[in-house]
Write a protein that holds these residues in place. Structure first.
Motif, short mmCIF file in Angstrom:
data_model
loop_
_atom_site.label_atom_id
_atom_site.label_comp_id
_atom_site.label_asym_id
_atom_site.label_seq_id
_atom_site.Cartn_x
_atom_site.Cartn_y
_atom_site.Cartn_z
N GLY A 118 -19.95 1.19 88.73
CA GLY A 118 -21.92 0.82 88.74
C GLY A 118 -21.69 2.65 88.95
O GLY A 118 -22.67 2.82 89.73
N GLY A 119 -20.53 3.19 89.17
CA GLY A 119 -21.27 4.81 89.01
C GLY A 119 -22.55 5.49 88.12
O GLY A 119 -22.28 4.96 87.51
N ASN A 120 -22.46 7.54 88.77
CA ASN A 120 -23.41 7.92 87.45
C ASN A 120 -22.50 7.33 85.85
O ASN A 120 -22.58 9.09 86.18
CB ASN A 120 -24.31 8.76 87.93
CG ASN A 120 -25.25 8.33 89.35
OD1 ASN A 120 -26.07 6.43 88.81
ND2 ASN A 120 -25.35 8.24 89.59
N ILE A 121 -22.11 7.21 85.15
CA ILE A 121 -21.48 7.35 84.16
C ILE A 121 -22.28 7.35 83.04
O ILE A 121 -22.87 6.18 82.79
CB ILE A 121 -19.99 6.89 84.41
CG1 ILE A 121 -19.53 6.47 85.34
CG2 ILE A 121 -19.35 6.30 82.73
CD1 ILE A 121 -17.75 6.04 85.64
N GLU A 122 -22.09 8.18 81.81
CA GLU A 122 -22.69 8.38 80.65
C GLU A 122 -21.33 8.52 79.56
O GLU A 122 -20.57 9.26 80.10
CB GLU A 122 -23.17 10.06 80.64
CG GLU A 122 -24.55 10.21 81.33
CD GLU A 122 -25.02 11.33 81.02
OE1 GLU A 122 -24.89 11.96 80.02
OE2 GLU A 122 -25.86 11.88 82.56
N ASP A 123 -21.14 7.28 78.96
CA ASP A 123 -20.20 7.06 77.95
C ASP A 123 -20.16 7.55 76.56
O ASP A 123 -21.37 6.67 75.71
CB ASP A 123 -19.62 5.84 77.65
CG ASP A 123 -18.11 5.44 77.42
OD1 ASP A 123 -18.07 6.34 76.65
OD2 ASP A 123 -18.10 4.74 76.83
N THR A 149 -9.23 2.22 73.71
CA THR A 149 -7.61 1.37 73.60
C THR A 149 -8.28 1.10 75.15
O THR A 149 -8.99 1.15 76.03
CB THR A 149 -6.90 2.95 73.83
OG1 THR A 149 -6.88 3.73 75.08
CG2 THR A 149 -6.38 3.38 72.22
N PRO A 150 -6.93 -0.50 75.34
CA PRO A 150 -6.32 -1.09 76.52
C PRO A 150 -6.75 0.54 77.61
O PRO A 150 -6.95 -0.21 79.05
CB PRO A 150 -5.59 -1.98 76.78
CG PRO A 150 -5.76 -2.79 75.08
CD PRO A 150 -6.22 -0.82 74.73
N GLU A 151 -5.76 1.54 77.60
CA GLU A 151 -5.44 2.30 78.46
C GLU A 151 -7.04 3.23 78.72
O GLU A 151 -6.75 3.51 79.79
CB GLU A 151 -4.30 3.45 77.93
CG GLU A 151 -4.03 4.36 79.38
CD GLU A 151 -3.84 4.31 80.25
OE1 GLU A 151 -3.21 4.79 80.99
OE2 GLU A 151 -2.80 3.31 80.26
N GLU A 152 -7.65 3.02 77.76
CA GLU A 152 -8.44 4.02 78.09
C GLU A 152 -10.13 3.56 79.24
O GLU A 152 -10.51 3.69 79.73
CB GLU A 152 -9.39 4.73 76.79
CG GLU A 152 -8.66 5.81 76.39
CD GLU A 152 -10.25 6.30 74.95
OE1 GLU A 152 -10.89 5.66 74.50
OE2 GLU A 152 -9.24 7.27 74.78
N ASP A 153 -9.66 2.08 78.38
CA ASP A 153 -11.11 0.95 79.33
C ASP A 153 -10.43 1.03 80.45
O ASP A 153 -11.14 1.28 81.74
CB ASP A 153 -10.38 -0.53 78.58
CG ASP A 153 -11.50 -0.89 77.23
OD1 ASP A 153 -12.27 0.53 76.76
OD2 ASP A 153 -10.78 -1.14 76.50
N LEU A 207 -15.34 15.19 81.71
CA LEU A 207 -14.05 14.54 81.67
C LEU A 207 -13.74 14.28 79.91
O LEU A 207 -14.16 12.73 80.01
CB LEU A 207 -13.69 13.42 83.18
CG LEU A 207 -12.04 12.92 82.96
CD1 LEU A 207 -11.24 13.73 83.10
CD2 LEU A 207 -12.24 11.94 84.00
N ASP A 208 -12.92 14.73 79.12
CA ASP A 208 -11.82 13.95 78.07
C ASP A 208 -11.36 13.18 79.11
O ASP A 208 -10.47 13.35 79.71
CB ASP A 208 -12.07 14.76 77.46
CG ASP A 208 -10.92 13.81 75.78
OD1 ASP A 208 -10.67 12.98 75.85
OD2 ASP A 208 -11.35 14.53 75.27
N LEU A 209 -10.90 11.48 78.64
CA LEU A 209 -9.85 10.35 79.34
C LEU A 209 -8.80 10.75 78.98
O LEU A 209 -7.75 10.72 79.74
CB LEU A 209 -10.70 9.32 79.54
CG LEU A 209 -11.61 8.87 79.36
CD1 LEU A 209 -12.31 7.55 79.49
CD2 LEU A 209 -11.74 9.08 81.23
N SER A 210 -8.59 11.80 78.04
CA SER A 210 -7.05 12.18 77.19
C SER A 210 -6.49 13.44 78.08
O SER A 210 -5.15 13.05 77.95
CB SER A 210 -7.29 12.61 75.56
OG SER A 210 -7.75 13.69 75.80
#
Length: 287
Positions: free
Chosen positions: A9-14, A68-72, A137-140
């Motif tokens: 529940g952090g301040n995350i902007e997707d 993708t499941p990994e990204e999730d 942050l780019d999750l890649s």
């Protein structure tokens, strides 16, 4: 690292549904390496980002993003880590009679607009923008940590996020404002030393966060996790990155510190847990 039961529940902007409409002209892989050396792990990217801004296209709304499941899993992980930094720094600031303004974490792909730091690109690596107090942050990048830098283990990405939060601490305390003001008054060589001190202090703050994780959050860290954190710090030392890219290192161009320095200050933060013990700017060895 046991994090699955940690609070979210952090301040995350997707912003992963948004993609860049153009490409950055970096001059090939060499340009990417230069950017990574200059900007990797945060700091104040304003100057270089603004220079590159015109090379990126405007973000355009796409259809539903196919994660993708990994990204999730990585997004859940980043959320848990961010919330843990919120909890720890809120408590530490409260002890000093201060309120802690929580930063946001912007998760994106390829490129995105920032609030005061120009057009952000995934090639820059993770960075903190003081203008909007957001971490980008780019999750890649998690693959970059493992494949390019050899920083493996889940804690490596946690260290990256905690380091960027360290820059947020510096912004809140007025450190970044002071160091940025020095930029125009110094030669590049002189300012590089200030940049190194700034980055090492952010490493120290990441260590302080790690010190309190088991005490203040639902995350459980082991000794092996801390070792992974130190290896991650070493992997992104200026000397290591430059030797990988060019076969040699140029100490005068260092902006983030050597592998040894980055490990030392992360470890010091972890061992002391004392926010006041991280005055890198007064360390004579860094002058």
């Amino acid at each position: 690292m046991k994090w699955q039961g940690g609070r979210r529940g952090g301040n995350i902007e997707d912003r992963r549904r948004m993609s860049t409409g153009g490409k950055v002209a970096l001059g090939g892989i060499g340009g990417v390496i230069v950017l990574l050396i200059s900007l990797f792990m945060g700091g104040d990217p304003t100057q270089l980002l603004e220079q590159m801004q015109n090379a990126g296209g405007a973000a355009t709304q796409q259809g539903e993003y196919q994660s993708t499941p990994e990204e999730d899993r990585l997004l859940d992980f980043a959320d848990v880590v961010l919330v843990s930094t919120d909890d720890i720094w809120t408590a530490l600031f409260r002890q000093s009679g201060q309120a802690y303004p929580k930063p946001s974490l912007v998760v994106y792909t390829q490129g995105t607009e920032t609030g005061g730091c120009g057009y952000g690109q995934s090639a820059f690596g993770p960075f903190y923008c003081p203008g909007d107090q957001k971490i980008y942050l780019d999750l890649s990048f998690n693959r970059e940590l493992s494949q390019r830098f050899g920083a493996k283990g889940e804690f490596a990405l946690a260290y990256v996020i905690a380091h960027e939060v360290g820059h947020h601490i510096q912004q809140v305390l007025g450190v970044l404002q002071k160091t940025n003001a020095m930029r125009a008054k110094m030669s590049e060589r002189e300012y590089n030393k200030i940049s190194v001190m700034t980055e090492l202090q952010a490493d120290f703050y990441a260590g302080v966060w790690a010190h309190y994780v088991n005490k203040m959050t639902d995350i459980e860290l082991t000794y092996d996790d801390i070792v992974d954190g130190m290896r991650a710090a070493a992997a992104v030392g200026d000397d290591h990155i430059q030797e990988q890219a060019h076969g040699h290192a140029n100490p005068e161009s260092f902006t983030h510190g050597t592998s040894e320095q980055r490990m030392y200050w992360f470890k010091k933060g972890y061992e002391t847990g004392d926010i006041h013990a991280g005055d890198t700017f007064s360390d004579p060895s860094l002058r």
